[in-house]
Design a protein around this motif. Structure first.
Motif, PDB file in Angstrom:
ATOM      1  N   LEU A  45     -24.640  39.785 -36.794  1.00 32.56           N
ATOM      2  CA  LEU A  45     -24.540  38.832 -37.901  1.00 32.56           C
ATOM      3  C   LEU A  45     -25.730  37.882 -37.966  1.00 32.56           C
ATOM      4  CD1 LEU A  45     -20.787  37.700 -37.890  1.00 32.56           C
ATOM      5  CD2 LEU A  45     -21.960  39.016 -39.650  1.00 32.56           C
ATOM      6  N   GLY A  46     -26.396  37.658 -36.855  1.00 35.51           N
ATOM      7  CA  GLY A  46     -27.468  36.668 -36.787  1.00 35.51           C
ATOM      8  C   GLY A  46     -28.586  36.854 -37.795  1.00 35.51           C
ATOM      9  N   PRO A  47     -29.279  38.011 -37.798  1.00 35.90           N
ATOM     10  CA  PRO A  47     -30.417  38.170 -38.720  1.00 35.90           C
ATOM     11  C   PRO A  47     -30.062  38.047 -40.207  1.00 35.90           C
ATOM     12  CG  PRO A  47     -30.556  39.764 -36.940  1.00 35.90           C
ATOM     13  CD  PRO A  47     -29.209  39.107 -36.823  1.00 35.90           C
ATOM     14  N   PRO A  48     -28.989  38.703 -40.691  1.00 37.06           N
ATOM     15  CA  PRO A  48     -28.719  38.520 -42.128  1.00 37.06           C
ATOM     16  C   PRO A  48     -28.320  37.088 -42.476  1.00 37.06           C
ATOM     17  CG  PRO A  48     -27.034  39.940 -41.139  1.00 37.06           C
ATOM     18  CD  PRO A  48     -28.079  39.691 -40.097  1.00 37.06           C
ATOM     19  N   LEU A  49     -27.609  36.399 -41.569  1.00 38.33           N
ATOM     20  CA  LEU A  49     -27.245  35.011 -41.850  1.00 38.33           C
ATOM     21  C   LEU A  49     -28.473  34.107 -41.830  1.00 38.33           C
ATOM     22  CD1 LEU A  49     -23.876  34.597 -39.914  1.00 38.33           C
ATOM     23  CD2 LEU A  49     -24.233  34.888 -42.377  1.00 38.33           C
ATOM     24  N   ALA A  50     -29.409  34.360 -40.927  1.00 36.42           N
ATOM     25  CA  ALA A  50     -30.647  33.574 -40.893  1.00 36.42           C
ATOM     26  C   ALA A  50     -31.441  33.764 -42.179  1.00 36.42           C
ATOM     27  CB  ALA A  50     -31.483  33.951 -39.666  1.00 36.42           C
ATOM     28  N   ALA A  51     -31.519  35.004 -42.649  1.00 34.15           N
ATOM     29  CA  ALA A  51     -32.234  35.275 -43.906  1.00 34.15           C
ATOM     30  C   ALA A  51     -31.532  34.591 -45.079  1.00 34.15           C
ATOM     31  CB  ALA A  51     -32.339  36.781 -44.139  1.00 34.15           C
ATOM     32  N   LEU A  52     -30.203  34.644 -45.107  1.00 31.82           N
ATOM     33  CA  LEU A  52     -29.458  33.993 -46.183  1.00 31.82           C
ATOM     34  C   LEU A  52     -29.616  32.476 -46.119  1.00 31.82           C
ATOM     35  CD1 LEU A  52     -26.240  36.189 -46.198  1.00 31.82           C
ATOM     36  CD2 LEU A  52     -27.924  36.017 -48.039  1.00 31.82           C
ATOM     37  N   ALA A  53     -29.676  31.915 -44.918  1.00 28.71           N
ATOM     38  CA  ALA A  53     -29.867  30.473 -44.775  1.00 28.71           C
ATOM     39  C   ALA A  53     -31.218  30.057 -45.360  1.00 28.71           C
ATOM     40  CB  ALA A  53     -29.773  30.065 -43.304  1.00 28.71           C
ATOM     41  N   GLN A  54     -32.230  30.857 -45.092  1.00 27.72           N
ATOM     42  CA  GLN A  54     -33.563  30.556 -45.634  1.00 27.72           C
ATOM     43  C   GLN A  54     -33.545  30.638 -47.166  1.00 27.72           C
ATOM     44  OE1 GLN A  54     -36.695  33.051 -44.111  1.00 27.72           O
ATOM     45  NE2 GLN A  54     -38.286  31.871 -45.114  1.00 27.72           N
ATOM     46  N   GLU A  55     -32.912  31.662 -47.700  1.00 26.96           N
ATOM     47  CA  GLU A  55     -32.824  31.795 -49.163  1.00 26.96           C
ATOM     48  C   GLU A  55     -32.009  30.660 -49.773  1.00 26.96           C
ATOM     49  OE1 GLU A  55     -31.386  35.649 -50.296  1.00 26.96           O
ATOM     50  OE2 GLU A  55     -33.193  36.658 -49.575  1.00 26.96           O
ATOM     51  N   ALA A  56     -30.928  30.252 -49.106  1.00 26.66           N
ATOM     52  CA  ALA A  56     -30.102  29.157 -49.626  1.00 26.66           C
ATOM     53  C   ALA A  56     -30.911  27.864 -49.696  1.00 26.66           C
ATOM     54  CB  ALA A  56     -28.858  28.970 -48.754  1.00 26.66           C
TER      55      ALA A  56
END
Length: 179
Positions: A45-56
């Motif tokens: 879950l870490g990498p996709p959540l990190a990418a989504l956090a950056q986009e958010a």
């Protein structure tokens, strides 16, 4: 004391409130995504959540640019409320008193999905404003809406996978093993 919208500019006053409400929610969403990504570092879950956090965070900045273009002042105190709301959300009942529960992932992914759906609704609403006000870039709104829709698909996939792992762990492996 509640300020009533002036009869001369009710739409503008309502838009100011609406955009500041979304900015508050965006701040809360960024904090949630960042915290969830950090808690899941080293897992799938870490990498996709990190990418989504950056986009958010980028989406929140896009909202700030729209607000600036429309001369809508940012209510900084409300953004602080978004941070506080995210921290209060950590106190949810999840079946555990002092540690993270597997249920925490499911609930947080659902909250993230709801936040992104709210963003998508906002970008759609702003398209109506852009049609009447040339200060907003309609093409950029379209791009932001497409990104929100992609984010929703990612979050729904992650949520569904995690829910299967948490609520029916044997079924997830059995289903994947079937030809």
């Amino acid at each position: 004391m509640t300020r009533r919208p002036s009869s001369a500019r009710p739409g503008r006053d309502l838009l100011r409130v609406y955009l500041n409400d979304h900015l508050t929610a965006a701040t809360s969403g960024v904090e949630l995504l960042r915290r969830a990504a950090g808690a899941r570092r080293g897992t799938a879950l870490g990498p996709p959540l990190a990418a989504l956090a950056q986009e958010a965070a980028q989406d929140r900045e896009s909202l700030r640019r729209v607000m600036a273009a429309l001369d809508v002042p940012e209510k900084r105190g409300r953004a602080a409320l978004g941070r506080i709301a995210e921290r209060m959300g950590r106190l949810k009942l999840n079946g555990r008193l002092f540690t993270r529960s597997p249920l925490s992932d499911v609930l947080e992914l659902e909250a993230m999905r709801l936040a992104v759906e709210g963003n998508a609704c906002m970008w759609r609403s702003l398209r109506a404003v852009a049609a009447a006000d040339g200060r907003i870039d309609g093409v950029r709104l379209h791009e932001l809406l497409r990104r929100a829709e992609r984010q929703l698909r990612i979050l729904e996939t992650l949520r569904g996978e995690r829910a299967a792992e948490v609520f029916a762990p044997g079924a997830a492996r059995t289903t994947a093993a079937r030809p």
